[in-house]
Design an enzyme around this catalytic site. Structure first.
Site, short mmCIF file in Angstrom:
data_model
loop_
_atom_site.label_atom_id
_atom_site.label_comp_id
_atom_site.label_asym_id
_atom_site.label_seq_id
_atom_site.Cartn_x
_atom_site.Cartn_y
_atom_site.Cartn_z
N SER A 263 -2.17 -7.05 -3.22
CA SER A 263 -1.76 -7.18 -1.80
C SER A 263 -0.40 -7.37 -1.33
CB SER A 263 -2.87 -8.08 -1.05
OG SER A 263 -2.78 -8.11 0.21
N ASP A 340 -12.22 -1.99 1.21
CA ASP A 340 -11.28 -2.91 1.71
C ASP A 340 -11.01 -2.95 3.15
OD1 ASP A 340 -8.98 -4.40 1.99
OD2 ASP A 340 -8.05 -3.83 0.13
N HIS A 374 -11.38 -6.39 -0.89
CA HIS A 374 -9.98 -6.90 -1.10
C HIS A 374 -9.99 -8.13 -2.07
CE1 HIS A 374 -5.78 -6.49 0.11
NE2 HIS A 374 -5.43 -7.81 0.19
#
Length: 396
Positions: A263, A340, A374
């Site tokens: 991320s 995600d 995620h």
């Protein structure tokens, strides 16, 4: 130099600790060299501990780091430390060539970094050690923690290093406790370093007001705006200060480094690799923020840290950097979960990065993983692939 009696070189296997330092069987124990102990190195030279060296202002300083062992079932005798000595000489690190026992670990110190690190925790894992350290950062002007995994191979030789950068709200703990990378790192002989994601405790107004800016959200940039620019310099911390600290204190090969992240950390890994051609052997990322100048997270962070000029933001945007990349070939691996929530929210924008790489003919392997989100469940599923990706280049 002491005028005390010198002794002829002795077999290092016969060197023994002072009686007070010996362990009792089947009990929690602590071992350390006597503060005034002088020992004979395998090279025939006397080695003095750091206290003696400081008093004399010269000569060799031999020291052993304090090692705490927790009770273990079936422990019949203490660790065999015989022959393992560490010698320091005017900023350089030199050992006697005798390997440390397999169930312990050592901090390799140079005179410039003695006492720079404080060990917070140590846990044996796949015959190596997962440790956490704290140090005073000169770049960030605060105390910082990092996790480091030392594979069993590091007990006998220098190993390559993989740096992992975590995402928003994370500390050094998230990756080392959730990702499940240790077995693969041990098998491939990789040291893995996982730093924190921002400075902490800097008493800056507003640093704890939101989860996506300030504490836990350093975005791996060097801030130029007040009041952030004094402390929020994560780019330089990751690029320079942390590797220098690792290289000086641990058995690593500074010429073999790779970088990865998740991320916000995936964004950090991509920009560090692209802005420093040749520095990293490989790069990979899980669900990276690929085009931060175009997403809400990036606009908020860059506006706060870097000011209002979008041109300044582009210096920390992987999609813009890769358009002018002229460095050595860089094999990029990216995994992205199709489910995600931040992908569908327009925070990650991998398509923009892939298009820029294609235009610039920069190789990138992008894998869209069906059904994954995620989270660290996603990372844990594919982390072994990423470890192998980096090992291919680091162990070449």
């Amino acid at each position: 130099m002491s005028t005390g009696t010198r002794h002829a070189p002795r077999d290092p296997r016969r060197l023994r600790l002072p009686r007070a330092g010996r362990a009792r069987r089947n009990a929690s124990w602590e071992m350390e060299f006597s503060p005034a102990r002088r020992t004979q190195g395998t090279d025939g030279r006397e080695n003095y501990n750091s206290q003696e060296a400081a008093e004399r202002g010269r000569g060799w300083a031999g020291t052993a780091a304090k090692e705490r062992e927790r009770p273990r079932a079936g422990l019949g005798r203490p660790t065999d430390w015989s022959g393992f000595l560490l010698a320091l000489h005017r900023g350089g690190c030199r050992s006697t060539g005798v390997s440390a026992p397999s169930d312990t670990s050592f901090v390799f110190l140079s005179s410039a970094t003695i006492m720079a690190l404080k060990e917070i925790s140590s846990n044996k894992c796949f015959e190596g050690f997962q440790k956490v350290y704290e140090h005073e950062s000169t770049e960030l002007k605060c105390k910082m923690k990092f996790g480091i995994y030392l594979p069993p191979k590091a007990q006998t030789e220098k190993c390559p290093v993989l740096y992992w950068l975590s995402g928003l709200t994370c500390t050094e703990q998230n990756f080392i406790t959730k990702a499940g990378f240790h077995q693969a790192a041990a098998e491939h002989g990789l040291v893995v370093v996982a730093p924190d994601t921002s400075p902490r405790g800097c008493d800056i107004k507003g640093e704890d007001e939101s989860w996506d800016f300030g504490t836990g959200a350093g975005f791996y940039v060097d801030a130029t705006e007040e009041p952030w620019k004094t402390n929020y310099r994560m780019y330089t911390y990751i690029k320079d200060e942390l590797p220098n600290l690792i290289n000086a204190n641990f058995p690593v090969d500074s010429g073999r480094m790779s970088i990865s992240g998740h991320s916000m950390g995936g964004h950090g890994a991509l920009i560090l690799a692209l802005k420093n051609p040749g520095r990293y052997k490989s790069v990979s990322a899980f669900a990276p923020i690929c085009n931060p100048v175009q997403c809400p997270w990036g606009k908020k962070a860059f506006g706060g840290y870097l000011g209002s000029k979008v041109k300044d933001w582009e210096a920390y945007d992987a999609t813009h950097i890769v358009k002018s990349y002229e460095g050595s070939p860089l094999d990029i691996l990216i995994d992205q979960g199709k489910d995600d929530q931040f992908l569908s929210a327009g925070q990650l924008l991998p398509d923009n990065f892939i298009a820029a790489c294609t235009e610039r003919k920069v190789p990138v392997v992008f894998r869209m993983q069906q059904g994954y989100d995620h989270s660290y469940y996603f990372i844990a599923t594919f982390i072994n692939d990423h470890i192998r990706h980096h090992a291919k280049y680091l162990n070449a």
